[in-house]
Structures are given as structure tokens and as C-alpha cells.
Design a protein around this motif. Structure first.
Motif, PDB file in Angstrom:
ATOM      1  N   MET A  54       4.310   7.227   9.592  1.00  0.00           N
ATOM      2  CA  MET A  54       3.552   6.286  10.457  1.00  0.00           C
ATOM      3  C   MET A  54       2.037   6.466  10.470  1.00  0.00           C
ATOM      4  O   MET A  54       1.110   5.841  10.118  1.00  0.00           O
ATOM      5  N   ILE A  55       1.577   7.876  10.308  1.00  0.00           N
ATOM      6  CA  ILE A  55       0.210   8.215  10.387  1.00  0.00           C
ATOM      7  C   ILE A  55      -0.294   8.150   8.923  1.00  0.00           C
ATOM      8  O   ILE A  55      -1.506   7.762   8.835  1.00  0.00           O
ATOM      9  N   LYS A  56       0.467   8.308   7.798  1.00  0.00           N
ATOM     10  CA  LYS A  56       0.027   7.993   6.465  1.00  0.00           C
ATOM     11  C   LYS A  56      -0.227   6.659   6.286  1.00  0.00           C
ATOM     12  O   LYS A  56      -1.343   6.292   5.818  1.00  0.00           O
ATOM     13  N   ALA A  57       0.606   5.928   6.833  1.00  0.00           N
ATOM     14  CA  ALA A  57       0.421   4.271   6.560  1.00  0.00           C
ATOM     15  C   ALA A  57      -1.007   4.090   7.359  1.00  0.00           C
ATOM     16  O   ALA A  57      -1.814   3.229   6.676  1.00  0.00           O
ATOM     17  N   ASN A  58      -1.039   4.245   8.386  1.00  0.00           N
ATOM     18  CA  ASN A  58      -2.359   4.081   9.137  1.00  0.00           C
ATOM     19  C   ASN A  58      -3.521   4.587   8.460  1.00  0.00           C
ATOM     20  O   ASN A  58      -4.660   3.547   8.557  1.00  0.00           O
ATOM     21  N   LEU A  59      -3.535   5.601   8.075  1.00  0.00           N
ATOM     22  CA  LEU A  59      -4.781   6.125   7.478  1.00  0.00           C
ATOM     23  C   LEU A  59      -4.920   5.569   6.145  1.00  0.00           C
ATOM     24  O   LEU A  59      -6.282   5.387   5.814  1.00  0.00           O
ATOM     25  N   LEU A  60      -4.009   5.400   5.475  1.00  0.00           N
ATOM     26  CA  LEU A  60      -4.229   4.810   4.110  1.00  0.00           C
ATOM     27  C   LEU A  60      -4.647   3.292   4.112  1.00  0.00           C
ATOM     28  O   LEU A  60      -5.710   3.001   3.388  1.00  0.00           O
ATOM     29  N   ILE A  61      -4.446   2.593   5.107  1.00  0.00           N
ATOM     30  CA  ILE A  61      -4.845   1.209   5.303  1.00  0.00           C
ATOM     31  C   ILE A  61      -6.259   1.313   5.837  1.00  0.00           C
ATOM     32  O   ILE A  61      -7.296   0.461   5.434  1.00  0.00           O
ATOM     33  N   CYS A  62      -6.475   2.304   6.910  1.00  0.00           N
ATOM     34  CA  CYS A  62      -8.126   2.411   7.331  1.00  0.00           C
ATOM     35  C   CYS A  62      -8.854   2.740   6.450  1.00  0.00           C
ATOM     36  O   CYS A  62     -10.146   2.317   6.371  1.00  0.00           O
TER      37      CYS A  62
ATOM     38  N   LEU B  89      -9.827  -3.753  -3.340  1.00  0.00           N
ATOM     39  CA  LEU B  89      -9.363  -2.943  -2.249  1.00  0.00           C
ATOM     40  C   LEU B  89      -8.817  -3.836  -0.828  1.00  0.00           C
ATOM     41  O   LEU B  89      -8.171  -3.526  -0.357  1.00  0.00           O
ATOM     42  N   TYR B  90      -9.691  -4.944  -0.798  1.00  0.00           N
ATOM     43  CA  TYR B  90      -9.403  -5.778   0.196  1.00  0.00           C
ATOM     44  C   TYR B  90      -7.767  -6.260   0.066  1.00  0.00           C
ATOM     45  O   TYR B  90      -6.943  -6.490   1.019  1.00  0.00           O
ATOM     46  N   LEU B  91      -7.551  -6.627  -1.055  1.00  0.00           N
ATOM     47  CA  LEU B  91      -6.051  -7.231  -1.450  1.00  0.00           C
ATOM     48  C   LEU B  91      -5.238  -6.056  -1.435  1.00  0.00           C
ATOM     49  O   LEU B  91      -4.106  -6.554  -0.971  1.00  0.00           O
ATOM     50  N   LEU B  92      -5.717  -5.034  -1.780  1.00  0.00           N
ATOM     51  CA  LEU B  92      -4.827  -3.803  -1.871  1.00  0.00           C
ATOM     52  C   LEU B  92      -4.361  -3.504  -0.321  1.00  0.00           C
ATOM     53  O   LEU B  92      -3.393  -3.271   0.010  1.00  0.00           O
ATOM     54  N   THR B  93      -5.243  -3.755   0.681  1.00  0.00           N
ATOM     55  CA  THR B  93      -5.124  -3.500   1.839  1.00  0.00           C
ATOM     56  C   THR B  93      -4.035  -4.400   2.635  1.00  0.00           C
ATOM     57  O   THR B  93      -3.226  -3.857   3.420  1.00  0.00           O
ATOM     58  N   ILE B  94      -4.201  -5.720   2.373  1.00  0.00           N
ATOM     59  CA  ILE B  94      -3.230  -6.665   2.786  1.00  0.00           C
ATOM     60  C   ILE B  94      -2.010  -6.173   2.518  1.00  0.00           C
ATOM     61  O   ILE B  94      -1.035  -6.340   3.164  1.00  0.00           O
ATOM     62  N   LEU B  95      -1.683  -6.123   1.033  1.00  0.00           N
ATOM     63  CA  LEU B  95      -0.499  -5.569   0.359  1.00  0.00           C
ATOM     64  C   LEU B  95       0.006  -4.261   0.990  1.00  0.00           C
ATOM     65  O   LEU B  95       1.279  -4.351   1.340  1.00  0.00           O
ATOM     66  N   LEU B  96      -0.656  -3.278   1.237  1.00  0.00           N
ATOM     67  CA  LEU B  96      -0.098  -1.965   1.988  1.00  0.00           C
ATOM     68  C   LEU B  96       0.349  -2.448   3.184  1.00  0.00           C
ATOM     69  O   LEU B  96       1.328  -2.127   3.788  1.00  0.00           O
ATOM     70  N   THR B  97      -0.473  -3.407   3.920  1.00  0.00           N
ATOM     71  CA  THR B  97      -0.037  -3.633   5.517  1.00  0.00           C
ATOM     72  C   THR B  97       1.146  -4.329   5.283  1.00  0.00           C
ATOM     73  O   THR B  97       2.178  -4.139   6.059  1.00  0.00           O
ATOM     74  N   TYR B  98       1.494  -5.249   4.388  1.00  0.00           N
ATOM     75  CA  TYR B  98       2.621  -6.057   4.183  1.00  0.00           C
ATOM     76  C   TYR B  98       3.731  -5.197   4.092  1.00  0.00           C
ATOM     77  O   TYR B  98       4.762  -5.185   4.591  1.00  0.00           O
ATOM     78  N   ILE B  99       3.676  -4.178   2.917  1.00  0.00           N
ATOM     79  CA  ILE B  99       4.621  -3.335   2.529  1.00  0.00           C
ATOM     80  C   ILE B  99       5.038  -2.529   3.459  1.00  0.00           C
ATOM     81  O   ILE B  99       6.051  -2.278   3.800  1.00  0.00           O
ATOM     82  N   PHE B 100       3.912  -1.763   4.323  1.00  0.00           N
ATOM     83  CA  PHE B 100       4.588  -0.766   5.437  1.00  0.00           C
ATOM     84  C   PHE B 100       5.234  -1.708   6.691  1.00  0.00           C
ATOM     85  O   PHE B 100       5.841  -0.992   7.315  1.00  0.00           O
ATOM     86  N   ASN B 101       4.928  -2.922   7.154  1.00  0.00           N
ATOM     87  CA  ASN B 101       5.385  -3.701   7.918  1.00  0.00           C
ATOM     88  C   ASN B 101       6.819  -3.915   7.539  1.00  0.00           C
ATOM     89  O   ASN B 101       7.750  -3.994   8.336  1.00  0.00           O
TER      90      ASN B 101
END
Length: 101
Positions: free
Chosen positions: A1-9, A52-64
């Protein structure tokens, strides 16, 4: 969970910095690193920022989907990510359009 938050941030912060300071970064690269018209650097930086913004949206969706983000964090991420990404991407594209004339 920390890796996901860190990567998104990190992705969100990097995209925001590139979107806001793209002009200054392109002048810096042109002056100190490699002589080429700064407009080409600004174009590349703008596209990288939007990617990078699109990647952030995609990462948030995948981690969700993988349940790596808490519901309370996710409720905070979506408005922040979408708000920043839309506003700064439109601003970056506006600046890029003004540079291209």
C-alpha cells in the motif's frame, strides 16, 4: 500500500512540476545543456507532463482494482488528481500554443 501511494504521489508531483515550470526548464536545457530551439523542449516537456498525469490516473485505477488503496485515500486522490491534471494540462497546452504562435 505504501508503494502504491508513493508511486502515485511521485508521478503527480513530477507531472505538476513539469507542467508548471516547463518554460523555465526548456530555457535551462537550451542555455546550459544543448543548443536547440526551446520550443522543442517545451513541446516534449508538455507531452511528458500530460503522459504522467494519464499514468497517474491509470495507476490509481489499477491500484484501486487490486485493493491496494484505502477508500478514504481514494476519495481524496480522484478530485486532487483530476483537478490538478485538467487545470495544469490545459495551462501547459495554452502556453505551448502561444509559443507555437
Amino acid at each position: 500500500m505504501i508503494k502504491a501511494n508513493l508511486l502515485i504521489c511521485i508521478s503527480l508531483i513530477l507531472a505538476t512540476v513539469l507542467g508548471i515550470f516547463g518554460q523555465d526548464i526548456s530555457y535551462f536545457i537550451d542555455k546550459d545543456i544543448m543548443k536547440l530551439s526551446p520550443i522543442y523542449y517545451l513541446t516534449a516537456i508538455t507531452y511528458i507532463s500530460i503522459f504522467l498525469y494519464l499514468l497517474t490516473i491509470l495507476l490509481t485505477y489499477i491500484f484501486n482494482k487490486k485493493n491496494k488503496l484505502k477508500k478514504s485515500i481514494l476519495d481524496l486522490y480522484w478530485p486532487v488528481i483530476l483537478g490538478f491534471s485538467l487545470f495544469i494540462s490545459f495551462w501547459s497546452l495554452f502556453v505551448l500554443a502561444m509559443w507555437w504562435g
